[in-house]
Enzyme design. Structure first.
Site, PDB file in Angstrom:
ATOM      1  N   THR A 181       0.854  -1.187   0.000  1.00 58.68           N
ATOM      2  CA  THR A 181       0.000   0.000   0.000  1.00 58.68           C
ATOM      3  C   THR A 181       0.889   1.235   0.000  1.00 58.68           C
ATOM      4  O   THR A 181       1.941   1.237   0.642  1.00 58.68           O
ATOM      5  CB  THR A 181      -0.944  -0.018   1.220  1.00 58.68           C
ATOM      6  OG1 THR A 181      -1.704   1.181   1.238  1.00 58.68           O
ATOM      7  CG2 THR A 181      -0.207  -0.159   2.540  1.00 58.68           C
ATOM      8  N   LYS A 434      -6.423  21.280  12.029  1.00 62.77           N
ATOM      9  CA  LYS A 434      -6.438  21.577  13.470  1.00 62.77           C
ATOM     10  C   LYS A 434      -6.438  23.089  13.645  1.00 62.77           C
ATOM     11  O   LYS A 434      -5.410  23.740  13.544  1.00 62.77           O
ATOM     12  CB  LYS A 434      -5.235  20.928  14.144  1.00 62.77           C
ATOM     13  CG  LYS A 434      -5.335  19.407  14.043  1.00 62.77           C
ATOM     14  CD  LYS A 434      -4.033  18.701  14.296  1.00 62.77           C
ATOM     15  CE  LYS A 434      -4.120  17.263  13.845  1.00 62.77           C
ATOM     16  NZ  LYS A 434      -3.581  16.991  12.512  1.00 62.77           N
ATOM     17  N   TRP A 439     -10.907  20.345  15.700  1.00 67.70           N
ATOM     18  CA  TRP A 439     -10.663  19.677  14.421  1.00 67.70           C
ATOM     19  C   TRP A 439     -11.745  20.013  13.405  1.00 67.70           C
ATOM     20  O   TRP A 439     -12.943  20.017  13.729  1.00 67.70           O
ATOM     21  CB  TRP A 439     -10.627  18.161  14.617  1.00 67.70           C
ATOM     22  CG  TRP A 439      -9.385  17.687  15.302  1.00 67.70           C
ATOM     23  CD1 TRP A 439      -8.347  18.462  15.754  1.00 67.70           C
ATOM     24  CD2 TRP A 439      -9.055  16.331  15.615  1.00 67.70           C
ATOM     25  NE1 TRP A 439      -7.388  17.665  16.325  1.00 67.70           N
ATOM     26  CE2 TRP A 439      -7.793  16.355  16.259  1.00 67.70           C
ATOM     27  CE3 TRP A 439      -9.676  15.099  15.414  1.00 67.70           C
ATOM     28  CZ2 TRP A 439      -7.154  15.195  16.703  1.00 67.70           C
ATOM     29  CZ3 TRP A 439      -9.038  13.950  15.852  1.00 67.70           C
ATOM     30  CH2 TRP A 439      -7.789  14.000  16.496  1.00 67.70           C
TER      31      TRP A 439
HETATM   32  P1  AMP Z   1      -6.100   1.637   0.587  1.00 68.88           P
HETATM   33  O1  AMP Z   1      -5.268   0.833   1.523  1.00 68.88           O
HETATM   34  O2  AMP Z   1      -5.355   2.165  -0.578  1.00 68.88           O
HETATM   35  O3  AMP Z   1      -7.329   0.902   0.195  1.00 68.88           O
HETATM   36  O4  AMP Z   1      -6.581   2.948   1.364  1.00 68.88           O
HETATM   37  C1  AMP Z   1      -7.246   2.855   2.587  1.00 68.88           C
HETATM   38  C2  AMP Z   1      -7.697   4.220   3.011  1.00 68.88           C
HETATM   39  O5  AMP Z   1      -8.718   4.694   2.123  1.00 68.88           O
HETATM   40  C3  AMP Z   1      -8.353   4.257   4.373  1.00 68.88           C
HETATM   41  O6  AMP Z   1      -7.410   4.315   5.416  1.00 68.88           O
HETATM   42  C4  AMP Z   1      -9.211   5.500   4.290  1.00 68.88           C
HETATM   43  O7  AMP Z   1      -8.446   6.657   4.537  1.00 68.88           O
HETATM   44  C5  AMP Z   1      -9.632   5.517   2.826  1.00 68.88           C
HETATM   45  N1  AMP Z   1     -10.994   4.974   2.665  1.00 68.88           N
HETATM   46  C6  AMP Z   1     -11.350   3.725   2.313  1.00 68.88           C
HETATM   47  N2  AMP Z   1     -12.688   3.610   2.207  1.00 68.88           N
HETATM   48  C7  AMP Z   1     -13.208   4.819   2.511  1.00 68.88           C
HETATM   49  C8  AMP Z   1     -14.525   5.351   2.589  1.00 68.88           C
HETATM   50  N3  AMP Z   1     -15.601   4.633   2.318  1.00 68.88           N
HETATM   51  N4  AMP Z   1     -14.657   6.644   2.943  1.00 68.88           N
HETATM   52  C9  AMP Z   1     -13.583   7.401   3.225  1.00 68.88           C
HETATM   53  N5  AMP Z   1     -12.313   6.969   3.158  1.00 68.88           N
HETATM   54  C10 AMP Z   1     -12.124   5.689   2.813  1.00 68.88           C
END
Ligand code: AMP
Length: 540
Positions: A181, A434, A439
């Site tokens: 990731t 912030k 927040w």
């Molecule tokens: P990834 O590992 O690339 O899938 O990214 C994960 C990140 O995507 C999470 O830590 C969140 O910050 C963001 N994320 C995933 N799903 C959502 C959602 N439904 N709404 C807002 N942010 C999300």
């Protein structure tokens, strides 16, 4: 009870036995292929036997650089089915990062789509562990390439053993897959999925109040198979015997609409950007999407306007969900509770737009400035998770100690939780603004701005401020028809009734494009860097 290991190849064996007549519909660079699960089973066994012959040993990583298609699906089961570890590689990362993760994972063999070959050639000299390249082409001949030694997937399969007995681990905690990731800074971080984690996560996808994947479904994973295992949909579709449509390389929203209509897709999954594109196409053309029972949307926050458009205009139910590469990924999913069905449409939309409830099997804790937060929909804190499909470290990475503490994954996502237990993601810890000790959620402001008819995209970021520490500034891309026709005052007036006064951005900057990362999310760090200079210019 009997302690029988949960294993990935057992899921495919189930499909071979009970769903042998069901089909995978796969689009590749040369067209559509229809293969039964009986055929997929035999081909997967051939692949497993060939990898064995090529010298892949138990625990070795085999990388894939590929789109969503049947050969990639065969790799999903064939690699863990011979003791190897399926390492799906995000083809949208920079060549530097791709070389880093192949070396860091120590991939022995790479399975590559023909159009990705030039990318691999570019980094070939940097790869230190790869012993063989296999090209997954439909053509009889291999493409011209400098990769060596290089093999033809179909030719190898023709030499493979269709009766190969899958090698199953005695210990279900052994690795079956891995995925890297992107980090905000530095190299990508590796997450290893165990057989047990994958199987239990797959089971969760079948729960009636989760995605409810079943035999009667026709699934279409738009989310790439190189991104968090396409949210587990390929595993679930195989195990539960769903017909599975795989959209292949370089698809367009139009192609997706056509596939939904032609294959009578019932369940599809992808990020909001995909659904914005599909919405535009549905508004232009006349497509029959009545087969769809749900769109599963995650990866970043689904704007309310998007959910509303699908549900009211197109009568397509929309399920908002949340997860991370580190969490397999599904952990939170939005559904109305039975007693909420009578609420007003606005109230229901409000609930549906939240990310929702924790999936059974996973536990959460939300920690704010002063310990665990109140579940009042107001107080904000960081979401902590633990459960059988949550990672417990990054693969050989110092940064593990920052994210994994006391048995909990610290997600870096800031959330509120309402009285019902519904989670709403308000920001990343690094993106929350912030201001004066309080927040401000950049995501809430973005959502409000994107509800304006002139706004195509909006990203809100913090800029340093002498008195308040940080203040929000909005970066807005206007739709073409509204370029130079909408003022910043108009946009701010539009959102002012929805927020406390101190939440309102100090400025609106119009842009042509918002920078995005390899999975289509806003690159807020790049924007903040831009504003650091902008601030300095203002004060000089
Ligand atoms: P990834 O590992 O690339 O899938 O990214 C994960 C990140 O995507 C999470 O830590 C969140 O910050 C963001 N994320 C995933 N799903 C959502 C959602 N439904 N709404 C807002 N942010 C999300």
């Amino acid at each position: 009870m009997q302690n029988v290991p949960l294993t990935v190849p057992s899921m495919l064996e189930h499909a071979e036995t009970y769903f042998s007549k069901k089909f995978v519909v796969s689009r590749t660079h040369s067209g559509i292929h229809r293969l039964s699960y009986a055929e997929i089973g035999q081909r997967t066994r051939r692949l497993a036997s060939i990898l064995n012959k090529l010298g892949v040993k138990k625990g070795d990583k085999v990388g894939t650089l590929a789109w969503n298609h049947h050969r990639h699906l065969e790799a999903y089961f064939g690699i863990p089915g011979m003791g190897g570890v399926l390492h799906t590689i995000n083809i949208r990362l920079s060549p530097n990062h791709i070389a880093y993760i192949i070396n860091h994972a120590e991939d022995r063999v790479l399975l590559i789509d023909p159009d990705i070959v030039p990318l691999v050639e570019k980094v070939r000299d940097e790869l230190t562990t790869v012993k063989a390249f296999i090209i997954m082409t439909d053509d009889n001949e291999l493409p011209q390439t400098t990769l060596f030694p290089v093999y033809h997937y179909e030719q190898l399969l023709s030499e493979g053993d269709s009766d190969f007995q899958f090698i199953k681990p005695d210990d279900e905690n052994e690795p079956a897959g891995m995925c890297y990731t992107s980090a905000t800074t530095g190299n990508p971080k590796g997450v290893v999925y165990s057989h047990r984690g994958i199987v239990l996560h797959t089971m969760a996808l079948g729960l009636a109040d989760s995605a409810a994947v079943s035999e009667s479904d026709v699934t279409l994973a738009i989310v790439p198979m190189f991104h968090a295992n396409a949210w587990g949909l390929p595993f679930a579709s195989v195990w539960f015997g769903s017909t599975q449509v795989l959209p292949g390389p370089q698809f367009t929203p139009q192609l997706i609409a056509e596939m939904i209509e032609r294959e009578k897709v019932t369940l599809t999954a992808g990020v909001p950007t995909i659904w914005l594109g599909l919405l535009r196409i549905l508004e232009q053309g006349n497509y029959d999407t009545r087969s769809l029972r749900a769109i599963l949307c995650g990866g970043s926050a689904a704007p309310k306007a998007l959910i509303k458009a699908f549900e009211t205009k197109h009568r397509i139910p929309f399920i908002h969900a949340y997860g991370m590469t580190e969490t397999s990924p599904l952990v939170v999913l939005s559904r109305l509770k039975s007693y909420q069905h009578d609420f007003s449409d606005d109230e229901k939309l409000e609930i549906r737009a939240k990310q929702g409830y924790i999936v059974p099997g996973v536990e959460m804790k939300v920690v704010g400035k002063d310990g665990e937060i109140q579940w009042n929909g107001e107080e904000m804190g960081e979401l902590l998770l633990r459960g059988p499909w949550i990672a417990d470290e990054y693969y050989r990475d110092e940064r593990s100690k920052d994210a994994f503490k006391d048995g909990w994954l610290h997600t870096g996502d800031v959330v509120t939780v309402d009285e019902e237990g519904a989670v709403k993601i308000v920001d990343r810890t690094k993106d929350v603004i912030k201001s004066g000790g309080e927040w401000i959620s950049s995501v809430d402001l973005e959502n409000a701005l994107m509800a304006h008819e002139a706004v195509f995209e909006a990203a809100v970021v913090a800029v340093p401020h002498a008195k308040w520490q940080e203040r929000p500034v909005a970066c807005v891309v206007l739709k073409d028809a509204f370029k130079n026709k909408v003022s910043k005052e108009e946009l701010l007036d539009f959102i002012t009734p929805q927020f406390a006064k101190w939440w309102i951005p100090d400025d609106v900057i119009f842009m042509d494009e918002i920078p995005k990362n390899s999975v289509g999310k806003f690159l807020k760090r790049a924007l903040r860097d831009q504003f650091k200079e902008w601030e300095e210019k203002q004060s000089s």
